[in-house]
Each structure stands twice: as structure tokens, then as C-alpha cells.
Design an enzyme around this catalytic site. Sequence first.
Site, PDB file in Angstrom:
ATOM      1  N   GLU A  64       0.948  -1.404  -0.018  1.00 15.97           N
ATOM      2  CA  GLU A  64      -0.234  -0.009   0.095  1.00 15.97           C
ATOM      3  C   GLU A  64       0.906   1.216   0.131  1.00 15.97           C
ATOM      4  OE1 GLU A  64      -3.618   1.763   2.636  1.00 15.97           O
ATOM      5  OE2 GLU A  64      -2.391   0.236   3.277  1.00 15.97           O
ATOM      6  N   LYS A  80      -8.397   4.984  -2.795  1.00 16.62           N
ATOM      7  CA  LYS A  80      -9.056   4.404  -1.377  1.00 16.62           C
ATOM      8  C   LYS A  80     -10.293   5.194  -1.225  1.00 16.62           C
ATOM      9  CE  LYS A  80      -7.862   2.658   3.422  1.00 16.62           C
ATOM     10  NZ  LYS A  80      -6.667   2.308   4.083  1.00 16.62           N
ATOM     11  N   CYS A 109      -6.082  -2.142   2.132  1.00 20.26           N
ATOM     12  CA  CYS A 109      -6.090  -2.322   3.603  1.00 20.26           C
ATOM     13  C   CYS A 109      -7.450  -2.589   4.140  1.00 20.26           C
ATOM     14  CB  CYS A 109      -5.492  -0.989   4.107  1.00 20.26           C
ATOM     15  SG  CYS A 109      -5.060  -1.200   5.748  1.00 20.26           S
TER      16      CYS A 109
END
Length: 335
Positions: free
Chosen positions: A46, A128, A162
Site C-alpha cells: 500500500e 481508496k 487495507c
Amino acid sequence: MTTSMVRAAAVQIAPDLHTAEATLSKVLGAMEEAAAKGAELVVFPETFVPYYPYFSFVYPPVAAGAEHLRLYEQAVVVPGPITEAVAEYARRLQLVVVLGVNERDHGSLYNTQLIFDADGRLLLQRRKITPTYHERMIWGQGDASGLKVVETRVGRVGALACWEHYNPLARYALMTQHEQIHCSQFPGSLVGPVFADQIEATIRHHALEAGCFVVNATGWLTDAQIESITPDEKLQRALRDGCNTAIISPEGKHLAEPLRQGEGLVIADLDFALIDKRKRMMDSVGHYARPELLSLAINDQPARTHRPMTPAIDNDQGLAHDHDQSQSVASELDD
């Protein structure tokens, strides 16, 4: 029955905490290593370039300004020199690449996942959708326009970052597009061993529920890097462990030994026949779904901070005037 076989590599390495160019060098080196071992797909952690904002987990917001600005200086513009370098290596090495970056878009940063095909084309640039906890002080929010599965040289590939994996509807959005390989990215070196255990449960469950392979990459920090982020030994404990780089089959099994400490590559061969084997028993978007009872509604249009109002021409007078605003907005929403 599908008989495709793909070799995948999940990368666990430490970024350079000083410059994006130095971290990029590590990315390109890992790509070469993966390709030399026969990999056709390589997944990085990430926001690996320039680095995950570990400082934001241990600094109070009032003390994080200087580090936040330094991240702005090193962040990745898409497209730009860094993406061009990765694209060139992907093309030369014939690799599908999934790379996490801190993307800078004018005055905002985003947690962005990039998917490059083996010919170097950037197929997906997604942000995200909801930064987690401390991350909300660092990144802006993405939208659902990036919840896409893309057709690559190695099959249908999707990605989440995540704790997006704790959003079942986000995961289901990718399932409905018949994801074959799911690429997940976590920061690693965070929270402690419990974080690695949580990753284990999360990635194995998605593999089982989606009937796909999961290639998961987490980051790594050396002791020297942790000490450079904070001299407080108690806070340093929050920047250790939490790594779990792994490759999971559609049956929820590890295809290679996972990596929880240190740097390295996890490599495994993905036999697409296992997708058919799993989905014959349970296809969550097919014969096991009940769309007349439960279905997903998704607004996949890009979020916009402005929308134009087109003037209409009065044919009798030759004058421009605005449409009724409510009709204009309703029409755009319908489109």
C-alpha cells in the site's frame, strides 16, 4: 474447464523514507527479480511510493505538519516520470504490475492503486474510498469510479487497499465483475502481530467468498527506519510486526509460505482451474446469489466539485438563457 496458469509474486520490501526516486529504484529492482523468477504478475504494498505515512500513526496531528508537507513534495503525479518508468519496465519485462502510491492531485493527496498491463498501459488508477483513522488527516476520499476489475494479460484483476476489505459492499462490487485475481495491499510494520492475524482472516475470507486468488503485499520497516520515525520506544512498538505477505487460492489455502518478517518475494503458480472448482460449489454472484432479495446499488460516476450549466438558445429572440436548474441536474444524474 479453465486451464490457465499464472505465476504471481507478492513483494515485501522496505521503502526509502527520503525520496520517491530511491523507492522507485527498489520497485524496479523487485520487478526485475520477480521477472527473473518467472513471475507474470507482481504486487507491491500500500502507498509504497514514496512510502506509507507511518508518521501519522504515531504523531499527533498538530505535530505532523512538516512530515505531511514532505510527503506532498515526494508524492506521485499520475501520469508522470514515476509512472512512466514503471510502465517502461512492465513493458520490457512483460509484467502486470499493481503498485500503491501516494498520488498528488494539485492540493490533495490520495491513497492510489495503479494497475499496469504487461504492455505498459496504465489500466486502472483508483483511490481508496475511505482513509482509515489516522489516514484521514493525510489523504482525501476516493469514489466508486475506481471499483473496477480490469482485463489484463494474466486475467481479470481487481484491487483494494487495507481496511477497504472490511467494506463488504466494496468487495462485492469487484465480485460482480468476476474478479479472478484480487490484489490486496497493506502497509505492514504497523499495530503489531494482531494486524498480521487480521490480514490473514481478511484475505482468506475474500478468496473463499469471491472464488478468486488473492495476492497480498505488505510493507516492511527496518529497525533503523522505525527509530528514525520516532525515538520513543513505546511508540516504536506500534511500528513493528503486522506483516503478512501471502498468496491464497480460491479454496482459502496458502499457495506458498507467507512472509511475516524481513524483505523478500512470495511466489506461487495460480491454477485457474481452482476458480471453476470453487465456483461450482459456491458462486456468490451467480447460482448462490439471490438478487431478487439482496443486490448492490453503486454510484460509479466520478465525484466532481463542479458541473457546467449549458445555456439554451431562444430561437425566437436569439438570446441565451439557462435551463431550469433542477431539470439540468436531474438530466445529468439520469445520464
